[in-house]
Design a protein around this motif. Structure first.
Motif, PDB file in Angstrom:
ATOM      1  N   LEU A  13       0.833  -1.205   0.000  1.00  0.00           N
ATOM      2  CA  LEU A  13       0.000   0.000   0.000  1.00  0.00           C
ATOM      3  C   LEU A  13       0.872   1.262   0.000  1.00  0.00           C
ATOM      4  O   LEU A  13       0.510   2.280  -0.606  1.00  0.00           O
ATOM      5  CB  LEU A  13      -0.927  -0.005   1.210  1.00  0.00           C
ATOM      6  CG  LEU A  13      -2.076  -1.023   1.151  1.00  0.00           C
ATOM      7  CD1 LEU A  13      -2.836  -1.052   2.454  1.00  0.00           C
ATOM      8  CD2 LEU A  13      -3.025  -0.700   0.001  1.00  0.00           C
ATOM      9  N   LYS A  14       2.002   1.183   0.687  1.00  0.00           N
ATOM     10  CA  LYS A  14       2.917   2.330   0.701  1.00  0.00           C
ATOM     11  C   LYS A  14       3.432   2.613  -0.710  1.00  0.00           C
ATOM     12  O   LYS A  14       3.564   3.775  -1.120  1.00  0.00           O
ATOM     13  CB  LYS A  14       4.081   2.047   1.648  1.00  0.00           C
ATOM     14  CG  LYS A  14       5.041   3.210   1.803  1.00  0.00           C
ATOM     15  CD  LYS A  14       6.136   2.888   2.806  1.00  0.00           C
ATOM     16  CE  LYS A  14       7.099   4.049   2.969  1.00  0.00           C
ATOM     17  NZ  LYS A  14       8.190   3.733   3.931  1.00  0.00           N
ATOM     18  N   ILE A  15       3.734   1.545  -1.465  1.00  0.00           N
ATOM     19  CA  ILE A  15       4.181   1.731  -2.854  1.00  0.00           C
ATOM     20  C   ILE A  15       3.061   2.321  -3.699  1.00  0.00           C
ATOM     21  O   ILE A  15       3.285   3.211  -4.532  1.00  0.00           O
ATOM     22  CB  ILE A  15       4.662   0.389  -3.443  1.00  0.00           C
ATOM     23  CG1 ILE A  15       5.893  -0.123  -2.686  1.00  0.00           C
ATOM     24  CG2 ILE A  15       4.974   0.529  -4.929  1.00  0.00           C
ATOM     25  CD1 ILE A  15       6.356  -1.488  -3.124  1.00  0.00           C
ATOM     26  N   PHE A  16       1.815   1.834  -3.479  1.00  0.00           N
ATOM     27  CA  PHE A  16       0.686   2.354  -4.253  1.00  0.00           C
ATOM     28  C   PHE A  16       0.475   3.843  -4.004  1.00  0.00           C
ATOM     29  O   PHE A  16       0.019   4.565  -4.900  1.00  0.00           O
ATOM     30  CB  PHE A  16      -0.592   1.591  -3.893  1.00  0.00           C
ATOM     31  CG  PHE A  16      -0.613   0.167  -4.381  1.00  0.00           C
ATOM     32  CD1 PHE A  16       0.382  -0.312  -5.225  1.00  0.00           C
ATOM     33  CD2 PHE A  16      -1.623  -0.698  -4.014  1.00  0.00           C
ATOM     34  CE1 PHE A  16       0.368  -1.608  -5.678  1.00  0.00           C
ATOM     35  CE2 PHE A  16      -1.654  -2.000  -4.464  1.00  0.00           C
ATOM     36  CZ  PHE A  16      -0.654  -2.461  -5.294  1.00  0.00           C
ATOM     37  N   MET A  17       0.782   4.285  -2.803  1.00  0.00           N
ATOM     38  CA  MET A  17       0.579   5.700  -2.460  1.00  0.00           C
ATOM     39  C   MET A  17       1.811   6.563  -2.745  1.00  0.00           C
ATOM     40  O   MET A  17       1.806   7.755  -2.472  1.00  0.00           O
ATOM     41  CB  MET A  17       0.189   5.828  -0.975  1.00  0.00           C
ATOM     42  CG  MET A  17      -1.040   5.019  -0.597  1.00  0.00           C
ATOM     43  SD  MET A  17      -2.469   5.411  -1.653  1.00  0.00           S
ATOM     44  CE  MET A  17      -3.629   4.141  -1.106  1.00  0.00           C
ATOM     45  N   ASP A  18       2.853   5.970  -3.259  1.00  0.00           N
ATOM     46  CA  ASP A  18       4.087   6.705  -3.533  1.00  0.00           C
ATOM     47  C   ASP A  18       3.850   7.681  -4.685  1.00  0.00           C
ATOM     48  O   ASP A  18       3.519   7.258  -5.794  1.00  0.00           O
ATOM     49  CB  ASP A  18       5.214   5.728  -3.883  1.00  0.00           C
ATOM     50  CG  ASP A  18       6.575   6.413  -3.967  1.00  0.00           C
ATOM     51  OD1 ASP A  18       6.608   7.666  -3.938  1.00  0.00           O
ATOM     52  OD2 ASP A  18       7.591   5.721  -4.058  1.00  0.00           O
ATOM     53  N   PRO A  19       4.025   8.981  -4.447  1.00  0.00           N
ATOM     54  CA  PRO A  19       3.778   9.949  -5.537  1.00  0.00           C
ATOM     55  C   PRO A  19       4.798   9.860  -6.668  1.00  0.00           C
ATOM     56  O   PRO A  19       4.570  10.404  -7.750  1.00  0.00           O
ATOM     57  CB  PRO A  19       3.858  11.307  -4.820  1.00  0.00           C
ATOM     58  CG  PRO A  19       4.734  11.058  -3.631  1.00  0.00           C
ATOM     59  CD  PRO A  19       4.448   9.646  -3.199  1.00  0.00           C
ATOM     60  N   LEU A  20       5.936   9.189  -6.431  1.00  0.00           N
ATOM     61  CA  LEU A  20       6.963   9.087  -7.469  1.00  0.00           C
ATOM     62  C   LEU A  20       6.604   8.082  -8.553  1.00  0.00           C
ATOM     63  O   LEU A  20       7.238   8.046  -9.603  1.00  0.00           O
ATOM     64  CB  LEU A  20       8.311   8.696  -6.832  1.00  0.00           C
ATOM     65  CG  LEU A  20       8.888   9.687  -5.825  1.00  0.00           C
ATOM     66  CD1 LEU A  20      10.188   9.158  -5.257  1.00  0.00           C
ATOM     67  CD2 LEU A  20       9.108  11.048  -6.475  1.00  0.00           C
ATOM     68  N   CYS A  21       5.609   7.249  -8.278  1.00  0.00           N
ATOM     69  CA  CYS A  21       5.201   6.235  -9.267  1.00  0.00           C
ATOM     70  C   CYS A  21       3.685   6.288  -9.412  1.00  0.00           C
ATOM     71  O   CYS A  21       2.961   6.166  -8.415  1.00  0.00           O
ATOM     72  CB  CYS A  21       5.649   4.842  -8.822  1.00  0.00           C
ATOM     73  SG  CYS A  21       5.191   3.532  -9.987  1.00  0.00           S
ATOM     74  N   PRO A  22       3.153   6.476 -10.626  1.00  0.00           N
ATOM     75  CA  PRO A  22       1.692   6.492 -10.818  1.00  0.00           C
ATOM     76  C   PRO A  22       1.063   5.209 -10.300  1.00  0.00           C
ATOM     77  O   PRO A  22       1.607   4.120 -10.473  1.00  0.00           O
ATOM     78  CB  PRO A  22       1.548   6.623 -12.340  1.00  0.00           C
ATOM     79  CG  PRO A  22       2.816   7.252 -12.793  1.00  0.00           C
ATOM     80  CD  PRO A  22       3.880   6.732 -11.876  1.00  0.00           C
ATOM     81  N   GLN A  23      -0.110   5.354  -9.695  1.00  0.00           N
ATOM     82  CA  GLN A  23      -0.746   4.193  -9.075  1.00  0.00           C
ATOM     83  C   GLN A  23      -1.133   3.140 -10.102  1.00  0.00           C
ATOM     84  O   GLN A  23      -1.111   1.936  -9.809  1.00  0.00           O
ATOM     85  CB  GLN A  23      -1.984   4.634  -8.291  1.00  0.00           C
ATOM     86  CG  GLN A  23      -2.532   3.556  -7.369  1.00  0.00           C
ATOM     87  CD  GLN A  23      -3.699   4.041  -6.542  1.00  0.00           C
ATOM     88  OE1 GLN A  23      -4.813   4.140  -7.042  1.00  0.00           O
ATOM     89  NE2 GLN A  23      -3.441   4.350  -5.278  1.00  0.00           N
ATOM     90  N   THR A  24      -1.488   3.563 -11.304  1.00  0.00           N
ATOM     91  CA  THR A  24      -1.878   2.582 -12.322  1.00  0.00           C
ATOM     92  C   THR A  24      -0.726   1.637 -12.660  1.00  0.00           C
ATOM     93  O   THR A  24      -0.938   0.450 -12.918  1.00  0.00           O
ATOM     94  CB  THR A  24      -2.339   3.299 -13.594  1.00  0.00           C
ATOM     95  OG1 THR A  24      -1.315   4.226 -14.016  1.00  0.00           O
ATOM     96  CG2 THR A  24      -3.621   4.059 -13.350  1.00  0.00           C
ATOM     97  N   ILE A  25       0.488   2.162 -12.651  1.00  0.00           N
ATOM     98  CA  ILE A  25       1.654   1.309 -12.918  1.00  0.00           C
ATOM     99  C   ILE A  25       1.858   0.333 -11.764  1.00  0.00           C
ATOM    100  O   ILE A  25       2.150  -0.853 -11.973  1.00  0.00           O
ATOM    101  CB  ILE A  25       2.901   2.179 -13.133  1.00  0.00           C
ATOM    102  CG1 ILE A  25       2.785   2.943 -14.465  1.00  0.00           C
ATOM    103  CG2 ILE A  25       4.172   1.335 -13.124  1.00  0.00           C
ATOM    104  CD1 ILE A  25       3.965   3.828 -14.783  1.00  0.00           C
ATOM    105  N   SER A  26       1.683   0.797 -10.541  1.00  0.00           N
ATOM    106  CA  SER A  26       1.886  -0.062  -9.369  1.00  0.00           C
ATOM    107  C   SER A  26       0.856  -1.178  -9.314  1.00  0.00           C
ATOM    108  O   SER A  26       1.191  -2.347  -9.103  1.00  0.00           O
ATOM    109  CB  SER A  26       1.828   0.779  -8.091  1.00  0.00           C
ATOM    110  OG  SER A  26       2.848   1.743  -8.071  1.00  0.00           O
ATOM    111  N   ILE A  27      -0.435  -0.835  -9.507  1.00  0.00           N
ATOM    112  CA  ILE A  27      -1.467  -1.868  -9.387  1.00  0.00           C
ATOM    113  C   ILE A  27      -1.409  -2.843 -10.560  1.00  0.00           C
ATOM    114  O   ILE A  27      -1.710  -4.032 -10.406  1.00  0.00           O
ATOM    115  CB  ILE A  27      -2.869  -1.245  -9.255  1.00  0.00           C
ATOM    116  CG1 ILE A  27      -3.228  -0.414 -10.488  1.00  0.00           C
ATOM    117  CG2 ILE A  27      -2.972  -0.408  -7.990  1.00  0.00           C
ATOM    118  CD1 ILE A  27      -4.639   0.163 -10.449  1.00  0.00           C
ATOM    119  N   ALA A  28      -1.009  -2.351 -11.751  1.00  0.00           N
ATOM    120  CA  ALA A  28      -0.847  -3.268 -12.890  1.00  0.00           C
ATOM    121  C   ALA A  28       0.283  -4.258 -12.614  1.00  0.00           C
ATOM    122  O   ALA A  28       0.161  -5.464 -12.900  1.00  0.00           O
ATOM    123  CB  ALA A  28      -0.566  -2.486 -14.167  1.00  0.00           C
TER     124      ALA A  28
END
Length: 547
Positions: free
Chosen positions: A297-312
């Protein structure tokens, strides 16, 4: 050498004296002339000898004088040489001193010159650096301004996309829930009708039944199975619709992510590798599940990486990782539920990845037709068989092993219930999947493997919730699905038939699958009791969860 001559002369005198004595003795016998001649000769000899002795004495004196002069001269020469050497040494020392002083002055001058050059260069460098720093700051300000504008635009676009995705998720969830409830109600009606008919007639209905009281060729949701001339796609219409919507959403996200990568100079692969590493580290303990959930969840909320890239990346890595982490399917399903309860859009992408990796998670089956497929290899690829680098298709055994892994994780997902977190794709979806599966797909080694893997992990939870209705589905599996498998007389089906029969006859759905209840820690010797498990709950602290 003169001394040697003198010695020789002395010896010559001695010899002469002997000779004179001899001659004097002989003179007595010679005549007077000869005596006179001899006397004159002797006198001459004596005078000569005397003269020679005098000369020798003078020579010796001269030699002695010469030797003394030579010694004095040699001494003077030696003193001269010594004085000259001393003078040379003094001159050499003075010369070396002068050379050293000159060299020192030269080096001092060179050093001062270099220092002056260095100072000028340093001043120039500082000036250039100040100029470059001013340019860099100006450029950075411009880039920061552009980045802020771009981030603002991306944030607005992402917010709009998230809102649209959330709305789509909620709409899909409501629609699936309504469909599941309607199917469950129709299932009960159909089963009761079949049982009533069998009670009246006294024997099972002669018409083949694929699912809960439904004639072969139709689906419980009121739709027909797709039978196109080219290929036999066996699935309920609702399942195909959901599959297409999820795959379309995944395609849109992937295209958007690709556009983000091309438009941004950032490298998001580090975040993707971090997500993959966290998924590989999931084990069946409460502490581990809580920690990995918080980190994801911390990675998903990281502003340095768009959430769509993280969840994909999360969806893709979860599905691919289940092939090698079979023992952690329940722990992985807990992480999925906790993550998707906070980021619902991740569930849609996860289900799409499931459908892309294994068609039986839809569920659907594609029959072979020469008119639809160029070759058997093309057909196997449609089913999900993999092709190695040499173009060789994987064996049926390897394919079934992967299929089983996908279905076990999918079954674990639908049956996972976490206190304090909502499972978007829960038991209702598992019940709908089982009904659609028995209605639409034909019995064969692939569908039988998928069904057995699903029942192994989800059967226990389905029975606890649906009880008698679930038993009716098991009866249909025994009476229709297994009967159709036995009728194929395929030796390869023997093992899976025995496994499904054993599951039904031994009532293994009454036994909780191993690993379903998470351990308190890796050091636990046994599972946590069910009462204690349900008593515990997740308490939320920021984005972290704790049992």
């Amino acid at each position: 050498m003169l001394s040697a001559l003198i010695v020789m002369d002395v010896f010559s005198d001695s010899d002469n004296e002997s000779t004179l004595g001899t001659r004097a003795h002989l003179m007595e016998d010679v005549d007077l002339v000869e005596s006179s001649l001899a006397q004159l000769t002797d006198d001459h000899l004596l005078n000569t000898k005397e003269e020679i002795r005098n000369q020798l004495g003078r020579l010796e004196t001269n030699l002695t004088t010469l030797n003394e002069k030579s010694s004095a001269a040699a001494s003077q020469i030696e003193k001269y040489y010594e004085a000259r050497r001393e003078a040379d040494r003094r001159l050499d020392t003075q010369y070396q001193r002068e050379i050293a002083e000159g060299l020192d002055k030269y080096l001092t001058t060179v050093q001062r010159h270099h220092e002056q050059i260095s100072q000028r260069e340093e001043r120039k460098i500082r000036s250039d650096a100040a100029f470059e720093e001013a340019k860099r700051k100006e450029k950075a300000m411009l880039e920061e301004k552009k980045r802020i504008e771009k981030a603002k635009a991306e944030a607005e676009a992402k917010a709009k996309a998230e809102e649209a995705m959330k709305a789509a998720i909620e709409a899909e969830s409501r629609a699936m829930k309504e469909v599941a409830e309607r199917e469950a109600a129709e299932n009960l009606k159909k089963v009761d009708a079949v049982q009533a008919q069998e009670t009246i007639v006294g024997a099972p209905t002669t018409k083949p039944v694929n699912s809960v009281g439904q004639a072969k060729g139709t689906a419980l949701d009121g739709t027909n199975v797709s039978r196109s001339p080219g290929s036999m796609v066996r699935a309920s219409r609702n399942a195909l619709t959901l599959e297409q919507e999820r795959l379309q959403k995944l395609k849109e996200v992937e295209e958007g992510n690709q556009a983000l990568r091309l438009s941004s100079n950032k490298d998001f692969s580090t975040h993707e590798r971090h997500i993959a590493r966290l998924i590989r580290q999931i084990v069946g303990t409460k502490e581990n599940v809580s920690t990995k959930t918080s980190q994801l969840l911390k990675i998903f909320m990281d502003p340095l990486c768009p959430q769509t890239i993280s969840i994909a990346a999360f969806a893709k890595k979860v599905v691919s990782q289940c092939e090698s982490s079979e023992n952690a399917v329940f722990a992985c399903s807990h992480v999925i539920v906790l993550v998707t309860s906070q980021v619902p859009s991740a569930m849609v992408l996860l289900l799409a990845e499931f459908h892309r990796a294994c068609i039986y998670t839809v569920p659907k089956h594609v029959g072979y037709s020469e008119a639809a497929f160029e070759s058997k290899e093309s057909y196997y690829k449609t089913l999900g068989f993999r092709e190695d680098a040499d173009g060789k298709m994987e064996s049926v055994k390897d394919y079934l092993k992967r299929l089983e892994a996908y279905m076990k994780l999918y079954g674990a997902l639908v049956q996972t219930e976490v206190p304090g977190a909502r499972n978007i794709h829960g038991l209702e979806e598992g019940w709908a999947w089982l009904a659609r599966f028995l209605n639409a797909v034909p019995p064969n080694i692939y569908t039988a493997t998928a069904l057995y893997a699903f029942l192994q992990v989800a059967g226990f939870a389905l029975f606890r919730k649906y009880k008698s209705q679930f038993r009716k589905l098991l009866n249909i599996i025994s009476d229709n699905f297994l009967s159709a498998l036995r009728g194929k007389e395929n030796p390869g089906l023997k093992q899976i038939i025995v496994q499904i029969e054993s599951y039904l006859e031994d009532r293994k759905f009454l036994q909780e699958p191993e690993g379903r209840t998470l351990r308190g820690s890796l050091l636990s010797s046994g599972m946590v009791p069910e009462s204690e498990y349900t008593k515990d709950s997740y308490s939320r602290s920021g984005n972290s969860y704790f049992y």
